[in-house]
Scaffold this motif. Structure first.
Motif, PDB file in Angstrom:
ATOM      1  N   TRP A  43       0.827  -1.190   0.000  1.00 34.72           N
ATOM      2  CA  TRP A  43       0.000   0.000   0.000  1.00 34.72           C
ATOM      3  C   TRP A  43       0.870   1.251   0.000  1.00 34.72           C
ATOM      4  CZ3 TRP A  43      -4.343   1.750  -1.410  1.00 34.72           C
ATOM      5  CH2 TRP A  43      -4.833   2.953  -0.927  1.00 34.72           C
ATOM      6  N   CYS A  44       1.925   1.242   0.796  1.00 36.59           N
ATOM      7  CA  CYS A  44       2.831   2.399   0.856  1.00 36.59           C
ATOM      8  C   CYS A  44       3.514   2.627  -0.492  1.00 36.59           C
ATOM      9  CB  CYS A  44       3.882   2.192   1.946  1.00 36.59           C
ATOM     10  SG  CYS A  44       3.185   2.126   3.595  1.00 36.59           S
ATOM     11  N   VAL A  45       3.942   1.561  -1.122  1.00 28.92           N
ATOM     12  CA  VAL A  45       4.595   1.679  -2.433  1.00 28.92           C
ATOM     13  C   VAL A  45       3.603   2.199  -3.471  1.00 28.92           C
ATOM     14  CG1 VAL A  45       5.725   0.381  -4.278  1.00 28.92           C
ATOM     15  CG2 VAL A  45       6.289  -0.104  -1.895  1.00 28.92           C
ATOM     16  N   ALA A  46       2.387   1.678  -3.447  1.00 29.88           N
ATOM     17  CA  ALA A  46       1.368   2.120  -4.403  1.00 29.88           C
ATOM     18  C   ALA A  46       1.036   3.602  -4.194  1.00 29.88           C
ATOM     19  CB  ALA A  46       0.115   1.262  -4.262  1.00 29.88           C
ATOM     20  N   ALA A  47       0.926   4.021  -2.946  1.00 27.89           N
ATOM     21  CA  ALA A  47       0.625   5.427  -2.660  1.00 27.89           C
ATOM     22  C   ALA A  47       1.755   6.331  -3.148  1.00 27.89           C
ATOM     23  CB  ALA A  47       0.400   5.616  -1.162  1.00 27.89           C
ATOM     24  N   ALA A  48       2.982   5.907  -2.948  1.00 31.45           N
ATOM     25  CA  ALA A  48       4.126   6.697  -3.418  1.00 31.45           C
ATOM     26  C   ALA A  48       4.135   6.776  -4.947  1.00 31.45           C
ATOM     27  CB  ALA A  48       5.428   6.091  -2.906  1.00 31.45           C
ATOM     28  N   ALA A  49       3.845   5.667  -5.607  1.00 31.27           N
ATOM     29  CA  ALA A  49       3.817   5.656  -7.072  1.00 31.27           C
ATOM     30  C   ALA A  49       2.711   6.568  -7.603  1.00 31.27           C
ATOM     31  CB  ALA A  49       3.618   4.226  -7.576  1.00 31.27           C
ATOM     32  N   MET A  50       1.553   6.547  -6.956  1.00 30.45           N
ATOM     33  CA  MET A  50       0.461   7.420  -7.384  1.00 30.45           C
ATOM     34  C   MET A  50       0.826   8.888  -7.172  1.00 30.45           C
ATOM     35  SD  MET A  50      -3.041   5.458  -6.330  1.00 30.45           S
ATOM     36  CE  MET A  50      -2.535   4.886  -4.720  1.00 30.45           C
ATOM     37  N   ALA A  51       1.504   9.186  -6.060  1.00 32.48           N
ATOM     38  CA  ALA A  51       1.902  10.568  -5.783  1.00 32.48           C
ATOM     39  C   ALA A  51       2.870  11.075  -6.839  1.00 32.48           C
ATOM     40  CB  ALA A  51       2.523  10.656  -4.391  1.00 32.48           C
ATOM     41  N   VAL A  52       3.805  10.237  -7.239  1.00 33.29           N
ATOM     42  CA  VAL A  52       4.764  10.624  -8.283  1.00 33.29           C
ATOM     43  C   VAL A  52       4.028  10.861  -9.600  1.00 33.29           C
ATOM     44  CG1 VAL A  52       6.697   9.797  -9.678  1.00 33.29           C
ATOM     45  CG2 VAL A  52       6.742   9.516  -7.202  1.00 33.29           C
ATOM     46  N   GLY A  53       3.083  10.000  -9.920  1.00 30.53           N
ATOM     47  CA  GLY A  53       2.306  10.158 -11.149  1.00 30.53           C
ATOM     48  C   GLY A  53       1.482  11.425 -11.146  1.00 30.53           C
ATOM     49  N   VAL A  54       0.858  11.741 -10.024  1.00 26.64           N
ATOM     50  CA  VAL A  54       0.055  12.960  -9.915  1.00 26.64           C
ATOM     51  C   VAL A  54       0.946  14.187 -10.049  1.00 26.64           C
ATOM     52  CG1 VAL A  54      -1.333  14.354  -8.329  1.00 26.64           C
ATOM     53  CG2 VAL A  54      -1.814  11.925  -8.598  1.00 26.64           C
ATOM     54  N   LEU A  55       2.103  14.152  -9.409  1.00 22.26           N
ATOM     55  CA  LEU A  55       3.028  15.282  -9.495  1.00 22.26           C
ATOM     56  C   LEU A  55       3.464  15.514 -10.945  1.00 22.26           C
ATOM     57  CD1 LEU A  55       4.695  17.458  -8.125  1.00 22.26           C
ATOM     58  CD2 LEU A  55       6.463  15.752  -7.737  1.00 22.26           C
ATOM     59  N   ALA A  56       3.778  14.448 -11.656  1.00 19.53           N
ATOM     60  CA  ALA A  56       4.186  14.579 -13.057  1.00 19.53           C
ATOM     61  C   ALA A  56       3.039  15.140 -13.901  1.00 19.53           C
ATOM     62  CB  ALA A  56       4.632  13.224 -13.605  1.00 19.53           C
ATOM     63  N   TYR A  57       1.823  14.692 -13.633  1.00 24.63           N
ATOM     64  CA  TYR A  57       0.661  15.161 -14.386  1.00 24.63           C
ATOM     65  C   TYR A  57       0.425  16.653 -14.139  1.00 24.63           C
ATOM     66  CZ  TYR A  57      -4.097  15.490 -16.141  1.00 24.63           C
ATOM     67  OH  TYR A  57      -5.216  15.858 -16.830  1.00 24.63           O
ATOM     68  N   VAL A  58       0.523  17.077 -12.875  1.00 29.23           N
ATOM     69  CA  VAL A  58       0.307  18.487 -12.536  1.00 29.23           C
ATOM     70  C   VAL A  58       1.379  19.349 -13.181  1.00 29.23           C
ATOM     71  CG1 VAL A  58       0.323  20.148 -10.629  1.00 29.23           C
ATOM     72  CG2 VAL A  58      -0.956  18.011 -10.412  1.00 29.23           C
ATOM     73  N   GLN A  59       2.627  18.880 -13.151  1.00 26.19           N
ATOM     74  CA  GLN A  59       3.698  19.644 -13.793  1.00 26.19           C
ATOM     75  C   GLN A  59       3.448  19.784 -15.287  1.00 26.19           C
ATOM     76  OE1 GLN A  59       7.132  17.393 -12.629  1.00 26.19           O
ATOM     77  NE2 GLN A  59       7.542  18.708 -10.865  1.00 26.19           N
TER      78      GLN A  59
END
Length: 69
Positions: A43-59
């Protein structure tokens, strides 16, 4: 304060867009996986991966808005 408002707005936008793109059957499967993984390290790994994806999308969205002005 403005940053938090912007992050909340971006999070809502990304959530709505993701919800529109995910087929119903895939959403059910992802929901089951989420429930199974909640208490594990996965769950922690998945949450981190989603956060990185969201950050890239926002950028990417910010870059597109800056270029269009």
């Amino acid at each position: 304060m403005i940053l938090l408002t912007g992050l909340k707005s971006a999070d809502r936008f990304v959530t709505l867009q993701a919800g529109l793109r995910i087929p119903a059957h895939a959403g059910r499967v992802l929901s089951l996986v989420e429930e199974a993984a909640e208490s594990s390290k996965l769950w922690c790994v998945a949450a981190a991966a989603m956060a990185v994806g969201v950050l890239a999308y926002v950028q990417r969205c910010v870059r597109m808005n800056v270029q269009s002005k």
